[in-house]
Design a protein around this motif. Structure first.
Motif, PDB file in Angstrom:
ATOM      1  N   ASP A  93       0.838  -1.201   0.000  1.00  0.00           N
ATOM      2  CA  ASP A  93       0.000   0.000   0.000  1.00  0.00           C
ATOM      3  C   ASP A  93       0.873   1.252   0.000  1.00  0.00           C
ATOM      4  OD1 ASP A  93      -2.397  -1.412   0.061  1.00  0.00           O
ATOM      5  OD2 ASP A  93      -2.372  -1.568   2.238  1.00  0.00           O
ATOM      6  N   VAL A  94       0.400   2.261  -0.733  1.00  0.00           N
ATOM      7  CA  VAL A  94       1.164   3.501  -0.889  1.00  0.00           C
ATOM      8  C   VAL A  94       0.212   4.681  -0.752  1.00  0.00           C
ATOM      9  CG1 VAL A  94       2.714   4.817  -2.387  1.00  0.00           C
ATOM     10  CG2 VAL A  94       2.715   2.317  -2.488  1.00  0.00           C
ATOM     11  N   THR A  95       0.674   5.735  -0.115  1.00  0.00           N
ATOM     12  CA  THR A  95      -0.038   7.009  -0.068  1.00  0.00           C
ATOM     13  C   THR A  95       0.797   8.036  -0.813  1.00  0.00           C
ATOM     14  OG1 THR A  95      -1.012   6.469   2.085  1.00  0.00           O
ATOM     15  CG2 THR A  95      -1.053   8.772   1.410  1.00  0.00           C
ATOM     16  N   VAL A  96       0.174   8.689  -1.796  1.00  0.00           N
ATOM     17  CA  VAL A  96       0.892   9.630  -2.654  1.00  0.00           C
ATOM     18  C   VAL A  96       0.301  11.020  -2.461  1.00  0.00           C
ATOM     19  CG1 VAL A  96       1.511  10.221  -5.025  1.00  0.00           C
ATOM     20  CG2 VAL A  96       1.379   7.820  -4.332  1.00  0.00           C
ATOM     21  N   ASN A  97       1.171  11.993  -2.253  1.00  0.00           N
ATOM     22  CA  ASN A  97       0.766  13.390  -2.098  1.00  0.00           C
ATOM     23  C   ASN A  97       1.297  14.167  -3.303  1.00  0.00           C
ATOM     24  OD1 ASN A  97      -0.039  15.873  -1.242  1.00  0.00           O
ATOM     25  ND2 ASN A  97       1.191  15.913   0.612  1.00  0.00           N
ATOM     26  N   ALA A  98       0.386  14.533  -4.202  1.00  0.00           N
ATOM     27  CA  ALA A  98       0.789  15.246  -5.412  1.00  0.00           C
ATOM     28  C   ALA A  98       1.170  16.684  -5.089  1.00  0.00           C
ATOM     29  CB  ALA A  98      -0.336  15.208  -6.447  1.00  0.00           C
ATOM     30  N   ALA A  99       1.795  17.338  -6.051  1.00  0.00           N
ATOM     31  CA  ALA A  99       2.277  18.702  -5.831  1.00  0.00           C
ATOM     32  C   ALA A  99       1.144  19.688  -5.585  1.00  0.00           C
ATOM     33  CB  ALA A  99       3.111  19.160  -7.031  1.00  0.00           C
ATOM     34  N   ASN A 100      -0.056  19.387  -6.089  1.00  0.00           N
ATOM     35  CA  ASN A 100      -1.183  20.298  -5.865  1.00  0.00           C
ATOM     36  C   ASN A 100      -1.958  19.971  -4.599  1.00  0.00           C
ATOM     37  OD1 ASN A 100      -2.376  17.916  -6.635  1.00  0.00           O
ATOM     38  ND2 ASN A 100      -3.717  18.822  -8.182  1.00  0.00           N
ATOM     39  N   GLY A 101      -1.428  19.085  -3.765  1.00  0.00           N
ATOM     40  CA  GLY A 101      -2.065  18.739  -2.499  1.00  0.00           C
ATOM     41  C   GLY A 101      -3.022  17.576  -2.569  1.00  0.00           C
ATOM     42  N   THR A 102      -3.208  16.982  -3.729  1.00  0.00           N
ATOM     43  CA  THR A 102      -4.115  15.849  -3.873  1.00  0.00           C
ATOM     44  C   THR A 102      -3.511  14.609  -3.220  1.00  0.00           C
ATOM     45  OG1 THR A 102      -4.949  16.733  -5.947  1.00  0.00           O
ATOM     46  CG2 THR A 102      -5.361  14.413  -5.515  1.00  0.00           C
ATOM     47  N   LEU A 103      -4.298  13.946  -2.366  1.00  0.00           N
ATOM     48  CA  LEU A 103      -3.870  12.699  -1.736  1.00  0.00           C
ATOM     49  C   LEU A 103      -4.469  11.529  -2.504  1.00  0.00           C
ATOM     50  CD1 LEU A 103      -4.138  13.458   2.092  1.00  0.00           C
ATOM     51  CD2 LEU A 103      -2.071  13.153   0.743  1.00  0.00           C
ATOM     52  N   LEU A 104      -3.617  10.601  -2.899  1.00  0.00           N
ATOM     53  CA  LEU A 104      -4.044   9.450  -3.685  1.00  0.00           C
ATOM     54  C   LEU A 104      -3.579   8.170  -3.009  1.00  0.00           C
ATOM     55  CD1 LEU A 104      -2.970  10.799  -7.187  1.00  0.00           C
ATOM     56  CD2 LEU A 104      -5.279  10.779  -6.268  1.00  0.00           C
ATOM     57  N   LYS A 105      -4.419   7.150  -3.076  1.00  0.00           N
ATOM     58  CA  LYS A 105      -4.063   5.824  -2.589  1.00  0.00           C
ATOM     59  C   LYS A 105      -3.611   4.976  -3.768  1.00  0.00           C
ATOM     60  CE  LYS A 105      -5.268   6.552   1.709  1.00  0.00           C
ATOM     61  NZ  LYS A 105      -4.262   6.529   2.787  1.00  0.00           N
ATOM     62  N   ALA A 111      -0.959  13.881 -15.220  1.00  0.00           N
ATOM     63  CA  ALA A 111       0.274  13.261 -15.671  1.00  0.00           C
ATOM     64  C   ALA A 111       1.362  14.318 -15.798  1.00  0.00           C
ATOM     65  CB  ALA A 111       0.044  12.563 -17.011  1.00  0.00           C
ATOM     66  N   GLY A 112       2.549  13.986 -15.326  1.00  0.00           N
ATOM     67  CA  GLY A 112       3.665  14.925 -15.344  1.00  0.00           C
ATOM     68  C   GLY A 112       3.895  15.629 -14.026  1.00  0.00           C
ATOM     69  N   MET A 113       2.952  15.503 -13.087  1.00  0.00           N
ATOM     70  CA  MET A 113       3.118  16.147 -11.781  1.00  0.00           C
ATOM     71  C   MET A 113       4.220  15.459 -10.970  1.00  0.00           C
ATOM     72  SD  MET A 113      -0.570  17.030 -10.104  1.00  0.00           S
ATOM     73  CE  MET A 113      -1.521  18.445 -10.626  1.00  0.00           C
ATOM     74  N   PHE A 114       4.949  16.274 -10.188  1.00  0.00           N
ATOM     75  CA  PHE A 114       5.851  15.725  -9.182  1.00  0.00           C
ATOM     76  C   PHE A 114       5.031  15.325  -7.967  1.00  0.00           C
ATOM     77  CE2 PHE A 114       8.233  16.376  -5.255  1.00  0.00           C
ATOM     78  CZ  PHE A 114       9.315  15.543  -5.462  1.00  0.00           C
ATOM     79  N   ALA A 115       5.409  14.236  -7.330  1.00  0.00           N
ATOM     80  CA  ALA A 115       4.668  13.771  -6.149  1.00  0.00           C
ATOM     81  C   ALA A 115       5.632  13.120  -5.170  1.00  0.00           C
ATOM     82  CB  ALA A 115       3.573  12.788  -6.546  1.00  0.00           C
ATOM     83  N   ARG A 116       5.278  13.229  -3.907  1.00  0.00           N
ATOM     84  CA  ARG A 116       6.010  12.558  -2.831  1.00  0.00           C
ATOM     85  C   ARG A 116       5.078  11.524  -2.224  1.00  0.00           C
ATOM     86  NH1 ARG A 116      10.262  12.974   0.629  1.00  0.00           N
ATOM     87  NH2 ARG A 116       9.928  12.399   2.795  1.00  0.00           N
ATOM     88  N   GLY A 117       5.592  10.360  -1.969  1.00  0.00           N
ATOM     89  CA  GLY A 117       4.751   9.296  -1.430  1.00  0.00           C
ATOM     90  C   GLY A 117       5.454   8.504  -0.354  1.00  0.00           C
ATOM     91  N   GLU A 118       4.669   7.640   0.293  1.00  0.00           N
ATOM     92  CA  GLU A 118       5.195   6.801   1.365  1.00  0.00           C
ATOM     93  C   GLU A 118       4.680   5.376   1.189  1.00  0.00           C
ATOM     94  OE1 GLU A 118       3.869   8.833   4.833  1.00  0.00           O
ATOM     95  OE2 GLU A 118       5.630  10.116   4.949  1.00  0.00           O
ATOM     96  N   PHE A 119       5.593   4.427   1.262  1.00  0.00           N
ATOM     97  CA  PHE A 119       5.250   3.019   1.213  1.00  0.00           C
ATOM     98  C   PHE A 119       4.972   2.539   2.637  1.00  0.00           C
ATOM     99  CE2 PHE A 119       7.897   3.905  -2.431  1.00  0.00           C
ATOM    100  CZ  PHE A 119       7.267   3.227  -3.458  1.00  0.00           C
ATOM    101  N   ASN A 120       3.831   1.884   2.833  1.00  0.00           N
ATOM    102  CA  ASN A 120       3.471   1.365   4.149  1.00  0.00           C
ATOM    103  C   ASN A 120       4.071  -0.017   4.303  1.00  0.00           C
ATOM    104  OD1 ASN A 120       2.355   0.727   6.579  1.00  0.00           O
ATOM    105  ND2 ASN A 120       0.233   0.722   5.880  1.00  0.00           N
ATOM    106  N   LEU A 121       5.099  -0.130   5.140  1.00  0.00           N
ATOM    107  CA  LEU A 121       5.832  -1.389   5.308  1.00  0.00           C
ATOM    108  C   LEU A 121       5.447  -2.129   6.577  1.00  0.00           C
ATOM    109  CD1 LEU A 121       9.357  -0.132   4.184  1.00  0.00           C
ATOM    110  CD2 LEU A 121       7.530  -1.104   2.793  1.00  0.00           C
ATOM    111  N   GLY A 122       4.316  -1.776   7.198  1.00  0.00           N
ATOM    112  CA  GLY A 122       3.873  -2.466   8.409  1.00  0.00           C
ATOM    113  C   GLY A 122       4.081  -1.618   9.650  1.00  0.00           C
ATOM    114  N   THR A 123       4.160  -2.271  10.812  1.00  0.00           N
ATOM    115  CA  THR A 123       4.342  -1.568  12.080  1.00  0.00           C
ATOM    116  C   THR A 123       5.424  -2.257  12.898  1.00  0.00           C
ATOM    117  OG1 THR A 123       2.628  -2.901  13.177  1.00  0.00           O
ATOM    118  CG2 THR A 123       1.925  -0.839  12.132  1.00  0.00           C
TER     119      THR A 123
END
Length: 397
Positions: free
Chosen positions: A238-250, A285-297
């Motif tokens: 599972d990944v959570t992605v935060n696009a440059a315009n503030g959009t949160l995507l799963k 498409a073409g947006m820069f985004a920062r995301g996080e991989f959920n690797l458990g707890t």
């Protein structure tokens, strides 16, 4: 006689002064112990609450950067040569269905070629019928001696040649019919038009690009992950992605690149974005985004964030001793969630530290403890809050 009478008065005055001096001395001796008692010990610098580290389950997340790209981009081009574009029916951003007409070429020349091919077919069929009749007569006369063997062979060859010409004419008709179909440029799949080069009136050659289309409208995040971190990610993570315009995507990891760039030692991880087509999630498409991989707890010792003080670039807590004096202890911090911070090094689970107001204290200060339990406040277990930078190992300092 006067001198003798004055002596008792002087004696009385002297005795009164002696009694007054003794009274003053007694009063001063009683006040001095009270003053000593008041100034016997230093006053506490602050009244504080204390807390002990709590055992919590914190998320392990791996941060990465990357770009949002189209899952697949189809290039729609011209399959005809030398025809004029008569009509363009779609524009950039339009959603299209498979088989929908996107543009039309002027088809008069193709219609004429089709008519000519059909006429050639009729001619070939007529010649074939004549050749077949001649071959049939030759078969009947074979063995009678009316025709030589060479003539009979010629009739048979003419029949086969006529049949071949009929087949060729049919193929020509089919080819022209196919060109008629290509007069209309249709969408090969459902998707979104991302680029348009088609212009009304232009004469396009074979293979000329007319449109680009994002297939299915699907977007993906291509995360750049170092080779050292690549082994921690698996397909389906599972990944959570935060696009440059503030959009949160799963999203979920679809594929991991089989190779690593030898220049920067970075590999691409392809993440399918699940809600990329929502109108409420305008990722492009073409947006820069920062995301996080959920690797458990994993388990961790945590403290309230206000218990940790940063001074000169380092993190400290104030541990309360048995006599109420605090000691400044250097600690290494890790992940953060809500108002909790992970303590990696420098503190034992049974330590008692100042919970709030630590920023006003110095090493060795005397404090008055307001709470007597020093118990840890419960740490949150819901792991939905974004942690701090994870130092590429799942922890941060």
């Amino acid at each position: 006689m006067k001198k003798i009478k004055a002596k008792p008065l002087v004696v009385i005055v002297i005795l009164g002064l002696i009694v007054l001096g003794l009274a003053i001395a007694m009063l001063s001796s009683k006040e001095k112990p009270a003053d000593k008692q008041e100034t016997a010990g230093p006053r506490p610098a602050l009244t504080v609450d204390t807390v002990r580290p709590a055992h919590s389950q914190l998320p392990i997340r791996l941060a990465a950067n990357g770009n949002i790209q189209a899952w697949q981009e189809a290039i729609i081009g011209s399959e005809l040569n030398g025809l004029r574009l008569a009509e363009v029916l779609v524009n950039v951003g339009d959603k299209v269905k498979a088989g929908q007409v996107l543009a039309r070429f002027a088809g008069e020349a193709v219609q004429a070629d089709l008519a000519q091919a059909k006429a050639s077919l009729l001619e070939a069929e007529a010649n074939a019928a004549e050749a077949a009749a001649n071959a049939e007569r030759a078969r009947k006369l074979e063995g009678t001696g009316a025709l030589s063997a060479q003539q009979i062979a010629q009739f048979y060859a003419a029949e086969q040649t006529a049949k071949a010409r009929v087949a060729s004419a049919k193929a020509g008709v089919a080819a022209q019919a196919l060109r008629i179909r290509h007069v209309q440029v249709v969408a090969p799949d459902d998707g979104i038009i991302s680029d348009r080069k088609a212009t009304v009136g232009a004469v396009a050659g074979v293979g000329t690009e007319l449109f680009r289309m994002i297939r299915k409208g699907r977007l993906e995040w291509r995360a750049e992950v170092t080779s050292a971190e690549l082994g921690r990610i698996t397909t389906g993570t599972d990944v959570t992605v935060n696009a440059a315009n503030g959009t949160l995507l799963k999203g979920k990891v679809r594929m991991i690149a089989p190779t690593v760039d030898p220049q920067n030692r970075v590999a691409l991880v392809y993440v399918d974005l699940q809600n990329s087509q929502d109108k409420a999630a305008p990722a492009k498409a073409g947006m820069f985004a920062r995301g996080e991989f959920n690797l458990g707890t994993s388990g961790a010792l945590t403290l309230p964030q206000q218990a940790v003080v940063m001074r000169e670039g380092f993190n400290y807590v104030f541990q309360v001793g048995p006599e109420g004096r605090v000691a400044q202890v250097k600690v290494q911090t890790g992940r953060r969630i809500a108002d909790r911070v992970e303590i990696l090094e420098g503190l034992t689970p049974d330590a008692t530290v100042v919970a709030s107001g630590a920023g006003f204290l110095n090493d060795g200060d005397l404090v008055r403890v307001a709470n007597t339990s020093g118990s840890a406040t419960p740490a949150p277990s819901a792991l939905s809050v974004r942690p701090a930078a994870l130092k590429r190992t799942g922890h941060s300092s």
